[in-house]
Design an enzyme around this catalytic site. Structure first.
Site, PDB file in Angstrom:
ATOM      1  N   ILE A 155     -11.198 109.054 -32.844  1.00  0.00           N
ATOM      2  CA  ILE A 155     -11.338 107.681 -32.321  1.00  0.00           C
ATOM      3  C   ILE A 155     -12.172 106.820 -33.271  1.00  0.00           C
ATOM      4  CG2 ILE A 155     -12.200 106.294 -30.393  1.00  0.00           C
ATOM      5  CD1 ILE A 155     -11.534 108.772 -28.581  1.00  0.00           C
ATOM      6  N   ASP A 174     -22.044 110.686 -39.274  1.00  0.00           N
ATOM      7  CA  ASP A 174     -21.392 111.853 -38.653  1.00  0.00           C
ATOM      8  C   ASP A 174     -21.754 113.046 -39.525  1.00  0.00           C
ATOM      9  OD1 ASP A 174     -19.480 113.892 -37.846  1.00  0.00           O
ATOM     10  OD2 ASP A 174     -18.254 112.312 -36.975  1.00  0.00           O
ATOM     11  N   CYS A 205     -19.084 109.532 -30.903  1.00  0.00           N
ATOM     12  CA  CYS A 205     -19.420 110.941 -31.121  1.00  0.00           C
ATOM     13  C   CYS A 205     -19.162 111.735 -29.837  1.00  0.00           C
ATOM     14  CB  CYS A 205     -20.881 111.080 -31.539  1.00  0.00           C
ATOM     15  SG  CYS A 205     -22.006 110.248 -30.426  1.00  0.00           S
ATOM     16  N   THR A 232     -17.947 103.721 -25.873  1.00  0.00           N
ATOM     17  CA  THR A 232     -16.733 104.241 -25.223  1.00  0.00           C
ATOM     18  C   THR A 232     -16.717 105.761 -25.332  1.00  0.00           C
ATOM     19  OG1 THR A 232     -15.475 104.026 -27.277  1.00  0.00           O
ATOM     20  CG2 THR A 232     -15.305 102.188 -25.719  1.00  0.00           C
ATOM     21  N   SER A 233     -17.866 106.369 -25.695  1.00  0.00           N
ATOM     22  CA  SER A 233     -17.855 107.830 -25.914  1.00  0.00           C
ATOM     23  C   SER A 233     -18.149 108.569 -24.608  1.00  0.00           C
ATOM     24  CB  SER A 233     -18.833 108.203 -27.027  1.00  0.00           C
ATOM     25  OG  SER A 233     -20.170 107.868 -26.701  1.00  0.00           O
ATOM     26  N   ARG A 234     -19.413 108.791 -24.318  1.00  0.00           N
ATOM     27  CA  ARG A 234     -19.826 109.369 -23.046  1.00  0.00           C
ATOM     28  C   ARG A 234     -21.131 108.692 -22.641  1.00  0.00           C
ATOM     29  NH1 ARG A 234     -15.389 110.630 -22.126  1.00  0.00           N
ATOM     30  NH2 ARG A 234     -14.504 112.701 -21.847  1.00  0.00           N
ATOM     31  N   ASP A 258     -17.925 101.301 -21.569  1.00  0.00           N
ATOM     32  CA  ASP A 258     -16.779 101.811 -20.812  1.00  0.00           C
ATOM     33  C   ASP A 258     -17.174 103.064 -20.053  1.00  0.00           C
ATOM     34  OD1 ASP A 258     -13.880 101.907 -20.176  1.00  0.00           O
ATOM     35  OD2 ASP A 258     -13.979 103.802 -21.282  1.00  0.00           O
ATOM     36  N   GLU A 263     -21.921 107.861 -13.971  1.00  0.00           N
ATOM     37  CA  GLU A 263     -20.618 107.377 -13.470  1.00  0.00           C
ATOM     38  C   GLU A 263     -19.991 108.309 -12.430  1.00  0.00           C
ATOM     39  OE1 GLU A 263     -18.596 107.225 -17.357  1.00  0.00           O
ATOM     40  OE2 GLU A 263     -17.140 108.664 -16.598  1.00  0.00           O
ATOM     41  N   HIS A 295     -14.511 103.438 -17.380  1.00  0.00           N
ATOM     42  CA  HIS A 295     -13.939 104.606 -18.066  1.00  0.00           C
ATOM     43  C   HIS A 295     -12.414 104.466 -18.161  1.00  0.00           C
ATOM     44  CE1 HIS A 295     -14.864 109.040 -19.125  1.00  0.00           C
ATOM     45  NE2 HIS A 295     -13.802 108.617 -19.800  1.00  0.00           N
TER      46      HIS A 295
END
Ligand code: NAD
Length: 330
Positions: A155, A174, A205, A232-234, A258, A263, A295
């Site tokens: 992504i 990274d 990540c 938008t990862s976690r 997101d 959540e 999400h």
């Protein structure tokens, strides 16, 4: 062969049925998330399929294994909700829907970034009240800005391609460098440099012990006061309390999220009859420099079709004795 599908949403059943048009598998769709209370629904079923809010902690995995389950086919790319140590202990094979549509998530990250840069939440709130004055709505142009990408896997790389198209300077962090990103002109740097130099920071990540609360008070202090942070990862990659404080004290400019640390039980549910009481979420929702999606970055027709196709391939691989897309502890 029977497969129990937990967290089965109405919207994904047609895609799973289409991918299983040959009828090779018989699906039992269970709308509920997998919990310690309903794990018996999987009794004597060798193969089950789960999504991100299913409980795949040790006690549940133990019960699944005792009931005869051997394979858990995740319908998600992320697998941070699976206790992989316990899965190994109980001989459970875990496979995921890897790389089903990286562009879907990358496009959502770019949408959240643009919406933040152009003050979309503030303007929509104002326009709803029939006030079309532009005071305070001056936006930020993206061209020429420095974008910091944390995590350049599938992504993150797709996001780098999009941001290159906007004419941005690209930085990344990274531990594993991507040749594709290097070819695109991405400069890898340490996190401190990325935080200090980026106008936009986008998180792509994995969530693991190293990245849990990676974006904490210290990291936020290093960022530019008008920085746009996109997640938008976690959810737990960001320390929610720290980001709320940073937004309130104008340490950073905007937050596009997101995913949300808390959540579970909130996203993917209709709360119209049971109002949300989570004070952190209510605070974030009230801020006009925060944009929230539930999400849904993955949620495109292409992604749903690909998740379904990969799930069928993963089930077939397992019954043929050749599991594909297997995830395990290293
Ligand atoms: P991927 O495995 O292709 O890439 C993840 C990258 O994270 C890898 O390059 C890995 O080296 C890197 N990484 C690991 N530890 C790191 C660290 N300490 N610092 C920086 N980078 C590190 O995964 P992907 O498919 O690109 O998914 C990226 C993220 O997006 C995951 O967190 C996944 O759960 C999430 N995701 C979200 C949605 C959504 O709908 N919001 C959908 C799919 C995936």
């Amino acid at each position: 062969m029977d497969v129990v599908i937990f967290s089965a949403s109405e919207y994904e059943k047609p895609y799973l049925d289409a991918a299983n048009a040959s009828g090779q598998f018989t699906f039992s769709y269970i709308e509920a998330h997998l919990t310690p209370n309903n794990v018996s629904l999987a009794k004597n079923k060798k193969m089950i399929s789960c999504f991100v809010l299913d409980d795949l902690s040790e006690p549940v995995l133990k019960q699944l294994a005792q009931g005869g389950t051997e394979l858990i086919a995740l319908r998600s790319a992320g697998y941070d909700h699976v206790d992989l140590v316990a899965a190994k202990k109980y001989n459970l094979t875990i496979v995921n829907a890897a790389a089903y549509s990286p562009s879907a998530v990358a496009e959502m990250a770019s949408l959240l970034m643009l919406a933040s840069a152009r003050q979309l939440i503030k303007s929509q709130r104002r326009f709803r009240d029939n006030n079309y004055r532009l005071d305070d709505l001056v936006g930020v142009g993206i061209e020429g800005k420095t974008v910091g990408i944390i995590g350049t896997g599938n992504i993150g790389t797709a996001f780098a391609h999009i941001m290159k198209g906007y004419g941005c300077k690209l930085l990344a962090y990274d531990p594993v460098k991507s040749d594709q990103c290097i070819a695109l002109g991405v400069n890898y740097c340490d996190l401190e440099t990325l935080y200090q130099e980026s106008d936009i920071i986008s998180l792509h990540c994995l969530l693991n012990p190293e990245t849990h609360h990676l974006i904490n008070a210290e990291a936020l202090t290093l960022m530019k006061s008008n920085a746009i942070l996109i997640n938008t990862s976690r959810g737990a990659v960001v320390d929610t309390d720290a980001v709320i404080h940073a937004l309130e004290s104008e340490q950073i400019g905007h937050y596009g999220m997101d995913v949300y640390e808390f959540e579970k039980g909130l996203y993917f549910e209709d709360h119209r009859k049971a109002p949300i009481v989570d004070p952190r979420f209510l605070k974030l929702k009230a801020m006009s420099n925060v944009i929230i999606t539930g999400h849904q970055a993955f949620f495109t027709e292409k992604a749903l079709a690909q998740i379904a196709t990969t799930t069928i391939e993963n089930l077939q691989g397992f019954i043929n004795g050749n599991p594909v897309n297997q995830v395990s502890i290293s």
